[in-house]
Motif scaffolding. Structure first.
Motif, PDB file in Angstrom:
ATOM      1  N   PRO A  10      66.815  43.130 112.532  1.00 55.94           N
ATOM      2  CA  PRO A  10      66.011  42.103 111.869  1.00 55.94           C
ATOM      3  C   PRO A  10      65.806  41.028 112.669  1.00 55.94           C
ATOM      4  O   PRO A  10      66.504  40.971 113.878  1.00 55.94           O
ATOM      5  CB  PRO A  10      67.601  41.642 110.910  1.00 55.94           C
ATOM      6  N   LEU A  11      64.986  40.151 112.469  1.00 58.03           N
ATOM      7  CA  LEU A  11      64.692  38.827 113.189  1.00 58.03           C
ATOM      8  C   LEU A  11      66.142  38.029 113.721  1.00 58.03           C
ATOM      9  O   LEU A  11      66.163  37.675 114.822  1.00 58.03           O
ATOM     10  CB  LEU A  11      63.603  38.004 112.849  1.00 58.03           C
ATOM     11  N   GLU A  12      67.080  37.846 112.689  1.00 56.30           N
ATOM     12  CA  GLU A  12      68.218  37.131 112.870  1.00 56.30           C
ATOM     13  C   GLU A  12      69.001  37.772 114.042  1.00 56.30           C
ATOM     14  O   GLU A  12      69.529  37.266 114.946  1.00 56.30           O
ATOM     15  CB  GLU A  12      68.982  36.989 111.679  1.00 56.30           C
ATOM     16  N   LYS A  13      69.002  39.014 114.321  1.00 52.25           N
ATOM     17  CA  LYS A  13      69.786  39.560 115.278  1.00 52.25           C
ATOM     18  C   LYS A  13      69.012  39.452 116.483  1.00 52.25           C
ATOM     19  O   LYS A  13      69.664  38.970 117.725  1.00 52.25           O
ATOM     20  CB  LYS A  13      69.980  41.245 114.875  1.00 52.25           C
ATOM     21  N   ILE A  14      67.633  39.799 116.631  1.00 54.94           N
ATOM     22  CA  ILE A  14      66.898  39.372 117.690  1.00 54.94           C
ATOM     23  C   ILE A  14      67.127  37.945 118.386  1.00 54.94           C
ATOM     24  O   ILE A  14      67.106  37.764 119.429  1.00 54.94           O
ATOM     25  CB  ILE A  14      65.482  39.733 117.601  1.00 54.94           C
ATOM     26  N   PHE A  15      66.904  37.066 117.227  1.00 55.32           N
ATOM     27  CA  PHE A  15      67.384  35.477 117.469  1.00 55.32           C
ATOM     28  C   PHE A  15      68.531  35.416 118.267  1.00 55.32           C
ATOM     29  O   PHE A  15      68.687  34.438 119.107  1.00 55.32           O
ATOM     30  CB  PHE A  15      67.031  34.693 116.408  1.00 55.32           C
ATOM     31  N   SER A  16      69.482  35.841 117.642  1.00 57.95           N
ATOM     32  CA  SER A  16      70.890  35.878 118.175  1.00 57.95           C
ATOM     33  C   SER A  16      71.031  36.315 119.689  1.00 57.95           C
ATOM     34  O   SER A  16      71.842  35.564 120.570  1.00 57.95           O
ATOM     35  CB  SER A  16      71.877  36.797 117.455  1.00 57.95           C
ATOM     36  N   VAL A  17      70.322  37.229 120.012  1.00 54.17           N
ATOM     37  CA  VAL A  17      70.546  37.650 121.681  1.00 54.17           C
ATOM     38  C   VAL A  17      69.539  36.900 122.330  1.00 54.17           C
ATOM     39  O   VAL A  17      69.879  36.474 123.423  1.00 54.17           O
ATOM     40  CB  VAL A  17      69.845  39.394 121.494  1.00 54.17           C
ATOM     41  N   THR A  18      68.467  36.568 121.816  1.00 60.52           N
ATOM     42  CA  THR A  18      67.521  35.718 122.585  1.00 60.52           C
ATOM     43  C   THR A  18      68.053  34.376 123.000  1.00 60.52           C
ATOM     44  O   THR A  18      68.203  33.757 123.940  1.00 60.52           O
ATOM     45  CB  THR A  18      66.087  35.429 122.341  1.00 60.52           C
ATOM     46  N   SER A  19      68.821  33.892 121.880  1.00 64.05           N
ATOM     47  CA  SER A  19      69.552  32.697 121.867  1.00 64.05           C
ATOM     48  C   SER A  19      70.681  32.577 122.971  1.00 64.05           C
ATOM     49  O   SER A  19      71.026  31.670 123.821  1.00 64.05           O
ATOM     50  CB  SER A  19      70.047  32.170 120.436  1.00 64.05           C
ATOM     51  N   ALA A  20      71.223  33.922 122.968  1.00 67.13           N
ATOM     52  CA  ALA A  20      72.250  33.921 123.992  1.00 67.13           C
ATOM     53  C   ALA A  20      72.085  34.039 125.391  1.00 67.13           C
ATOM     54  O   ALA A  20      72.661  33.254 126.232  1.00 67.13           O
ATOM     55  CB  ALA A  20      73.177  35.341 123.756  1.00 67.13           C
ATOM     56  N   LEU A  21      70.684  34.503 125.583  1.00 68.35           N
ATOM     57  CA  LEU A  21      70.058  34.429 127.064  1.00 68.35           C
ATOM     58  C   LEU A  21      69.522  33.045 127.165  1.00 68.35           C
ATOM     59  O   LEU A  21      69.755  32.630 128.351  1.00 68.35           O
ATOM     60  CB  LEU A  21      68.991  35.626 126.817  1.00 68.35           C
ATOM     61  N   GLN A 103      78.373  36.423 121.820  1.00 68.62           N
ATOM     62  CA  GLN A 103      78.577  36.898 120.392  1.00 68.62           C
ATOM     63  C   GLN A 103      79.725  36.567 119.941  1.00 68.62           C
ATOM     64  O   GLN A 103      80.153  35.867 118.950  1.00 68.62           O
ATOM     65  CB  GLN A 103      78.486  38.405 120.310  1.00 68.62           C
ATOM     66  N   GLN A 104      80.857  36.723 120.728  1.00 68.44           N
ATOM     67  CA  GLN A 104      82.285  36.431 120.284  1.00 68.44           C
ATOM     68  C   GLN A 104      82.505  34.654 120.470  1.00 68.44           C
ATOM     69  O   GLN A 104      83.317  34.094 119.478  1.00 68.44           O
ATOM     70  CB  GLN A 104      83.302  36.800 121.524  1.00 68.44           C
ATOM     71  N   PHE A 105      81.961  34.031 121.290  1.00 67.61           N
ATOM     72  CA  PHE A 105      82.090  32.734 121.346  1.00 67.61           C
ATOM     73  C   PHE A 105      80.912  31.752 120.850  1.00 67.61           C
ATOM     74  O   PHE A 105      80.456  30.762 121.190  1.00 67.61           O
ATOM     75  CB  PHE A 105      82.447  32.163 122.788  1.00 67.61           C
ATOM     76  N   GLU A 106      80.205  32.227 119.901  1.00 67.55           N
ATOM     77  CA  GLU A 106      78.823  31.617 119.417  1.00 67.55           C
ATOM     78  C   GLU A 106      79.022  30.335 119.116  1.00 67.55           C
ATOM     79  O   GLU A 106      78.288  29.457 119.649  1.00 67.55           O
ATOM     80  CB  GLU A 106      78.141  32.533 118.249  1.00 67.55           C
ATOM     81  N   PRO A 107      79.930  30.006 118.300  1.00 66.33           N
ATOM     82  CA  PRO A 107      80.322  28.603 117.884  1.00 66.33           C
ATOM     83  C   PRO A 107      80.481  27.603 119.075  1.00 66.33           C
ATOM     84  O   PRO A 107      80.412  26.553 118.913  1.00 66.33           O
ATOM     85  CB  PRO A 107      81.353  28.473 116.695  1.00 66.33           C
ATOM     86  N   VAL A 108      81.129  28.259 120.066  1.00 67.50           N
ATOM     87  CA  VAL A 108      81.311  27.373 121.094  1.00 67.50           C
ATOM     88  C   VAL A 108      80.319  27.077 121.948  1.00 67.50           C
ATOM     89  O   VAL A 108      80.290  25.817 122.318  1.00 67.50           O
ATOM     90  CB  VAL A 108      82.483  28.193 122.340  1.00 67.50           C
ATOM     91  N   LEU A 109      79.446  27.997 122.064  1.00 66.18           N
ATOM     92  CA  LEU A 109      78.221  27.835 122.903  1.00 66.18           C
ATOM     93  C   LEU A 109      77.268  26.541 122.154  1.00 66.18           C
ATOM     94  O   LEU A 109      76.772  25.894 122.917  1.00 66.18           O
ATOM     95  CB  LEU A 109      77.390  28.985 123.081  1.00 66.18           C
ATOM     96  N   GLY A 110      77.119  26.631 120.966  1.00 62.50           N
ATOM     97  CA  GLY A 110      76.344  25.662 120.068  1.00 62.50           C
ATOM     98  C   GLY A 110      77.036  24.327 120.209  1.00 62.50           C
ATOM     99  O   GLY A 110      76.052  23.572 120.404  1.00 62.50           O
TER     100      GLY A 110
END
Length: 287
Positions: A10-21, A103-110
């Motif tokens: 799904p696009l949401e999963k792809i966005f999650s990975v690209t956002s992490a990068l 992925q584990q620390f997503e709210p931290v990075l935001g």
């Protein structure tokens, strides 16, 4: 950089990975690094090249990415200006560790990188975001209890039973989160996790943690009685938390000690150390 998934996502999963990068680059170069182009491919969308060879049809994604409205930095960013490079992170294996940590620390990075993508943020908001990032990291990484759950429940029951019945519900509500560590304790745990480079930044970690706690409480609980530190102090404390959480994130990515230690030689790190020392001299402990 091209990412290949084993099956359509799904696009949401792809966005999650690209956002992490994107966040890895932003943190590494210490400057907002928005994605400028994102192209997708799907196994069912093929076209025939002039040579007769079948090729995937590219799908150009037309969407405003995070940080797209931030002005481009002028000129190239050199390795000595970065907190860490791709090689420092450990190359592709290090990037894989980063994706797991992101992925584990997503709210931290935001919360941590919000000021990079919104550089005109007020110092109060910057401090609150940085404090939230630190608290969230601690909640995710360490035990979120002061004492064992069973011990706390027994203590809570004794306290509730000791007051009149009409007051029990009120007391239980007030004490339900009292077993969670306070911000001061969380900051000390993160400082220990970050290690010697952070000690070099702030000097007396105990006093620094108290300063952050006082400043955060003064900005959140504005009652007209306690004065919040000035904007410069808030900015400096927020930046110190930024480096703290950045160091902790690198620890989670299994980055070697040499790379961790190198962060303290960064010019912004060195400047911040001098400013924090001057701030302590002028304001005294606890502001």
């Amino acid at each position: 950089l091209r990412l290949r998934f084993e099956s359509p996502r799904p696009l949401e999963k792809i966005f999650s990975v690209t956002s992490a990068l994107q966040n890895a680059v932003t943190l590494g170069v210490n400057a907002p690094s928005p994605i400028t182009k994102l192209t997708l491919w799907h196994e069912d969308l093929m076209r025939t090249a002039p040579s007769g060879e079948p090729r995937h049809e590219p799908i150009e994604l037309m969407v405003t990415m995070q940080g797209a409205d931030v002005a481009d930095s002028s000129g190239a960013i050199h390795s000595h200006e970065m907190l860490f490079t791709f090689a420092d992170l450990g190359g592709l294996p290090g990037l894989a560790h980063w994706l797991d940590a992101a992925q584990q620390f997503e709210p931290v990075l935001g919360a941590l990188l919000a000021h990079q993508y919104m550089p005109r943020m007020y110092s109060e908001n910057r401090l609150q975001n940085a404090s939230f990032a630190a608290e969230s990291f601690d909640r995710i990484r360490f035990d979120n209890r002061v004492e064992p759950k069973k011990t706390f429940k027994e203590r809570l029951s004794r306290l509730v039973e000791a007051v009149p019945e009409d007051d029990r519900h009120w007391l239980k509500e007030r004490l339900q989160y009292s077993n969670e560590p306070r911000l001061h304790v969380r900051l000390l745990r993160l400082a220990a996790h970050a290690g010697a480079p952070f000690d070099a930044l702030v000097g007396d970690v105990e006093s620094w943690a108290k300063d952050v706690r006082s400043a955060r409480n003064a900005t959140v609980h504005r009652d007209g009685k306690r004065a919040a530190p000035d904007g410069t102090s808030l900015y400096l404390l927020a930046q110190s938390i930024y480096f703290l959480v950045a160091l902790c994130l690198l620890r989670e990515c299994h980055v070697n000690d040499e790379t961790i230690a190198k962060v303290k030689d960064h010019r912004q790190f060195d400047w911040l150390r001098e400013q924090l020392a001057a701030l302590d001299t002028e304001a005294g402990p606890g502001f």
